[in-house]
Design an enzyme around this catalytic site. Sequence first.
Site, PDB file in Angstrom:
ATOM      1  CD  GLU A  45       5.974  -0.791  -0.480  1.00 48.41           C
ATOM      2  OE1 GLU A  45       4.957  -0.728   0.242  1.00 48.41           O
ATOM      3  OE2 GLU A  45       5.932  -0.736  -1.720  1.00 48.41           O
ATOM      4  CE  LYS A 122       3.896  -2.602  -4.469  1.00 50.19           C
ATOM      5  NZ  LYS A 122       3.788  -1.369  -3.661  1.00 50.19           N
ATOM      6  CB  CYS A 164       2.850  -2.959  -0.334  1.00 52.46           C
ATOM      7  SG  CYS A 164       1.839  -1.698   0.457  1.00 52.46           S
TER       8      CYS A 164
HETATM    9  N1  LIG Z   1       0.797   1.097  -1.023  1.00 53.69           N
HETATM   10  C1  LIG Z   1       0.467  -0.071  -1.584  1.00 53.69           C
HETATM   11  O1  LIG Z   1       1.225  -0.657  -2.334  1.00 53.69           O
HETATM   12  C2  LIG Z   1      -0.846  -0.719  -1.322  1.00 53.69           C
HETATM   13  C3  LIG Z   1      -1.908  -0.071  -0.538  1.00 53.69           C
HETATM   14  O2  LIG Z   1      -1.777   0.958   0.116  1.00 53.69           O
HETATM   15  C4  LIG Z   1      -3.210  -0.759  -0.613  1.00 53.69           C
HETATM   16  O3  LIG Z   1      -3.306  -1.794  -1.307  1.00 53.69           O
HETATM   17  O4  LIG Z   1      -4.175  -0.299  -0.009  1.00 53.69           O
END
Ligand SMILES: NC(=O)CC(=O)C(=O)O
Length: 289
Positions: A45, A122, A164
Site C-alpha cells: 500500500e 480502498k 489494508c
Molecule cells: N492502516 C490501515 O489501513 C489498517 C491498520 O493499520 C489496521 O487495521 O490495524
Amino acid sequence: MQSRGFKMALVQMKMQREKAKNVLKAHKMISEAAEAGADVIVLPEAFTCNYSKFPILENAEPIDDYETNEEATAARMLSEAAKEHSVYIIGGSIAERRDDGKIYNSSPCFDKEGNLALKYTKCHLFDVEIPEKDIKIKESDFYEFGDNFGIFETEYCKFGIGICYDARFPDFSQVLCREMGAEFLVMPAVFTAPTGEMHWDILRKTRALDNQAFFAFCSAARPIEDPTLHQCYGHSSIVDPWGKVICDSGHEETIVYSDIDMTIVEECRSQIPCYSQRRHDLYKLDKVT
Ligand SMILES: NC(=O)CC(=O)C(=O)O
C-alpha cells in the site's frame, strides 16, 4: 485450459519520503522478482510515499490516463514493467488524484501486456483512535472513500483485491469470493506495528479460512532506523485455503516468493464443503452494489 500453478512475489520494500526514489526502487525490485521467475508481483500500500498525510497529498498522481499524463510516473512505471517482463502486477496502492481534485487510495493492476486491467479504490478508510497504543489516524481527512469491488482476472485465477483495513471486514472478502468468484485475496497493506502485532496473524488466517481461499498481505518494510516515518508491521505473507502460512517475510526489506497451486482451493472446498452446506434458507450475504 486454465493454468493453475504460478509463482507469486511479494515486494516488501522500504519507502522513503521522495516519490521518485520509491518509484525507482519499486521498478528495481519488480525486475528482480521477474528475473527470479515470478508470474504475479505485488507491491505494498502507498508504495510511492511513506504512509503519512503530507507526502501522500504531495505525491498524488492521476491513474486513468497514465499513458499520456506526464504526472502519472508510478502508474506508467508499473505498466511498462508489466509489459517488459510479461508479468501481472498488483500495484500496491498509489494516492490517486482525480479530475475533481480529490485524492483516493487506489490499487492499479496491470496485465502482462501492460494494460490497466483493474483499478480498485480502498473503500474502508482507517479512522481509528487507540490511546493506549498511541495511534490516532483519520484517513478520511485526506482520502475519499472508494465504492467499487476489485476482481483481477488472470489465467491462474480471479484475484479479489482489498487494501489494508479492508481485511478487517469479513463480509467484504466474502462478497469478493462467494459472490464474485475470487479464489485468491490479495491485500496490499501498511498496518501499524501495534495493530499488526495484535491482529495480522488472526486476520490473514481467518480471511483465508472463512473463504477457503488463498490470502496474501503485502506490506512495506518497517523503517526502524527513522522513528519519524510510519512504523508498519511488515510480515508480507501468504496463507493457503487450509489456513496454513506458506511464507512470511519478517519486517526487513525483502521479496518473498511462493509457488502457488490453485488446485488446493478445489481440494479444500470439496473436502470441507462449507460452500455447498451454507443455509441460505436462514441467512444471506447482502451485496448492495
Ligand atoms: N492502516 C490501515 O489501513 C489498517 C491498520 O493499520 C489496521 O487495521 O490495524
